[in-house]
Motif scaffolding. Structure first.
Motif, PDB file in Angstrom:
ATOM      1  N   UNK A   1      39.847  -9.130  52.538  1.00  0.00           N
ATOM      2  CA  UNK A   1      40.289  -7.748  52.704  1.00  0.00           C
ATOM      3  C   UNK A   1      39.994  -7.253  54.123  1.00  0.00           C
ATOM      4  N   UNK A   2      38.778  -7.496  54.590  1.00  0.00           N
ATOM      5  CA  UNK A   2      38.400  -7.070  55.947  1.00  0.00           C
ATOM      6  C   UNK A   2      39.252  -7.764  57.000  1.00  0.00           C
ATOM      7  N   UNK A   3      39.453  -9.067  56.862  1.00  0.00           N
ATOM      8  CA  UNK A   3      40.234  -9.801  57.859  1.00  0.00           C
ATOM      9  C   UNK A   3      41.650  -9.261  57.953  1.00  0.00           C
ATOM     10  N   UNK A   4      42.229  -8.930  56.808  1.00  0.00           N
ATOM     11  CA  UNK A   4      43.604  -8.414  56.778  1.00  0.00           C
ATOM     12  C   UNK A   4      43.650  -7.002  57.374  1.00  0.00           C
ATOM     13  N   UNK A   5      42.720  -6.158  56.954  1.00  0.00           N
ATOM     14  CA  UNK A   5      42.724  -4.766  57.412  1.00  0.00           C
ATOM     15  C   UNK A   5      42.373  -4.629  58.891  1.00  0.00           C
ATOM     16  N   UNK A   6      41.415  -5.383  59.352  1.00  0.00           N
ATOM     17  CA  UNK A   6      40.921  -5.223  60.715  1.00  0.00           C
ATOM     18  C   UNK A   6      41.794  -5.962  61.730  1.00  0.00           C
ATOM     19  N   UNK A   7      42.168  -7.215  61.389  1.00  0.00           N
ATOM     20  CA  UNK A   7      42.853  -8.069  62.362  1.00  0.00           C
ATOM     21  C   UNK A   7      44.264  -8.479  61.947  1.00  0.00           C
ATOM     22  N   UNK A   8      44.680  -8.065  60.744  1.00  0.00           N
ATOM     23  CA  UNK A   8      45.955  -8.519  60.185  1.00  0.00           C
ATOM     24  C   UNK A   8      46.016 -10.045  60.098  1.00  0.00           C
ATOM     25  N   UNK A   9      44.907 -10.655  59.700  1.00  0.00           N
ATOM     26  CA  UNK A   9      44.809 -12.102  59.549  1.00  0.00           C
ATOM     27  C   UNK A   9      44.774 -12.442  58.062  1.00  0.00           C
ATOM     28  N   UNK A  10      45.655 -13.352  57.669  1.00  0.00           N
ATOM     29  CA  UNK A  10      45.653 -13.895  56.312  1.00  0.00           C
ATOM     30  C   UNK A  10      44.841 -15.183  56.366  1.00  0.00           C
ATOM     31  N   UNK A  11      43.625 -15.148  55.828  1.00  0.00           N
ATOM     32  CA  UNK A  11      42.705 -16.279  55.923  1.00  0.00           C
ATOM     33  C   UNK A  11      43.256 -17.532  55.236  1.00  0.00           C
ATOM     34  N   UNK A  12      44.238 -17.373  54.355  1.00  0.00           N
ATOM     35  CA  UNK A  12      44.802 -18.537  53.662  1.00  0.00           C
ATOM     36  C   UNK A  12      45.912 -19.220  54.469  1.00  0.00           C
ATOM     37  N   UNK A  13      46.315 -18.622  55.592  1.00  0.00           N
ATOM     38  CA  UNK A  13      47.351 -19.209  56.442  1.00  0.00           C
ATOM     39  C   UNK A  13      46.703 -20.242  57.372  1.00  0.00           C
ATOM     40  N   UNK A  14      47.106 -21.492  57.231  1.00  0.00           N
ATOM     41  CA  UNK A  14      46.487 -22.586  57.981  1.00  0.00           C
ATOM     42  C   UNK A  14      47.244 -22.984  59.250  1.00  0.00           C
ATOM     43  N   UNK A  15      48.286 -22.264  59.609  1.00  0.00           N
ATOM     44  CA  UNK A  15      49.149 -22.656  60.729  1.00  0.00           C
ATOM     45  C   UNK A  15      48.438 -22.744  62.070  1.00  0.00           C
ATOM     46  N   UNK A  16      47.381 -21.999  62.259  1.00  0.00           N
ATOM     47  CA  UNK A  16      46.683 -21.963  63.546  1.00  0.00           C
ATOM     48  C   UNK A  16      45.854 -23.231  63.802  1.00  0.00           C
ATOM     49  N   UNK A  17      45.560 -23.982  62.756  1.00  0.00           N
ATOM     50  CA  UNK A  17      44.636 -25.114  62.876  1.00  0.00           C
ATOM     51  C   UNK A  17      45.334 -26.408  63.277  1.00  0.00           C
ATOM     52  N   UNK A  18      44.630 -27.181  64.116  1.00  0.00           N
ATOM     53  CA  UNK A  18      45.128 -28.480  64.552  1.00  0.00           C
ATOM     54  C   UNK A  18      44.801 -29.574  63.540  1.00  0.00           C
ATOM     55  N   UNK A  19      43.693 -29.402  62.818  1.00  0.00           N
ATOM     56  CA  UNK A  19      43.218 -30.429  61.900  1.00  0.00           C
ATOM     57  C   UNK A  19      42.551 -29.759  60.703  1.00  0.00           C
ATOM     58  N   UNK A  20      42.913 -30.199  59.498  1.00  0.00           N
ATOM     59  CA  UNK A  20      42.320 -29.682  58.259  1.00  0.00           C
ATOM     60  C   UNK A  20      41.725 -30.874  57.516  1.00  0.00           C
ATOM     61  N   UNK A  21      40.444 -30.760  57.141  1.00  0.00           N
ATOM     62  CA  UNK A  21      39.745 -31.870  56.513  1.00  0.00           C
ATOM     63  C   UNK A  21      39.103 -31.408  55.207  1.00  0.00           C
ATOM     64  N   UNK A  22      39.272 -32.212  54.151  1.00  0.00           N
ATOM     65  CA  UNK A  22      38.632 -31.960  52.862  1.00  0.00           C
ATOM     66  C   UNK A  22      37.230 -32.572  52.907  1.00  0.00           C
ATOM     67  N   UNK A  23      36.204 -31.727  52.920  1.00  0.00           N
ATOM     68  CA  UNK A  23      34.833 -32.214  53.044  1.00  0.00           C
ATOM     69  C   UNK A  23      34.279 -32.779  51.746  1.00  0.00           C
ATOM     70  N   UNK A  24      35.059 -32.729  50.677  1.00  0.00           N
ATOM     71  CA  UNK A  24      34.663 -33.416  49.450  1.00  0.00           C
ATOM     72  C   UNK A  24      35.050 -34.894  49.538  1.00  0.00           C
ATOM     73  N   UNK A  25      35.970 -35.215  50.449  1.00  0.00           N
ATOM     74  CA  UNK A  25      36.444 -36.587  50.611  1.00  0.00           C
ATOM     75  C   UNK A  25      35.669 -37.366  51.671  1.00  0.00           C
TER      76      UNK A  25
END
Length: 172
Positions: A131-155
């Motif tokens: 809620x804070x991220x969306x209201x303050x910065x208009x950032x959707x924390x579930x949007x992964x487009x900004x990242x170069x690499x996504x890793x599952x740390x359970x794997x």
């Protein structure tokens, strides 16, 4: 070389930052450390401070500002924090993910509480943060487009993830 490491609570961002910092001999800073420090300064728990921060945009802005300032004055740095990738010019932007059940168990063990309590607190905290991220910065924390690499740390364990990052750095 500037690297950002983001991820939700219990994904292992701090552990990975520590391992990577040691392997690369590069300092790391953490938004979580800054947040917890600010909570302690106010005499609040992380959960209480998170709820308090919902009504105070300056908390988030101060965390972001401190990280960005440190990064600007650094040649080599690892920055760990959920929104670091949005506020820091980085050579590599990394996001860690982990199943909710695994994160809950990790947090319960780390904070010496039951898994059920950890689950409840995670849900409350993440709703508050989103809620804070969306209201303050208009950032959707579930949007992964900004990242170069996504890793599952359970794997992968932190050592293996650090090797993945080191290999990735060789090609960018």
């Amino acid at each position: 070389m500037i690297i950002t490491i983001g991820g939700l609570a219990g994904t292992g961002t701090t552990t990975l930052a520590e391992v990577l910092s040691e392997k690369l001999d590069v300092q790391f800073i953490s938004a979580g450390f800054i947040f917890r420090q600010m909570a302690a300064e106010k005499g609040m728990s992380v959960l209480e401070f998170s709820e308090f921060a919902e009504g105070n945009d300056e908390i988030d802005k101060e965390i972001d500002k401190r990280q960005a300032e440190i990064a600007k004055s650094s040649e080599n740095l690892i920055i760990e924090g959920r929104l670091s990738a949005y506020f820091v010019e980085a050579d590599l932007k990394l996001w860690l993910m982990t199943p909710f059940e695994v994160r809950s168990k990790r947090i319960a063990q780390r904070e010496d509480k039951s898994v059920d309590v950890a689950k409840s607190e995670i849900i409350t905290r993440e709703k508050s943060e989103a809620l804070r991220y969306k209201e303050i910065h208009n950032i959707d924390i579930s949007n992964m487009e900004i990242y170069d690499l996504i890793v599952n740390t359970d794997s992968f364990d932190p050592e293996s993830i650090s090797e993945i990052i080191i290999q990735t750095l060789k090609v960018i």
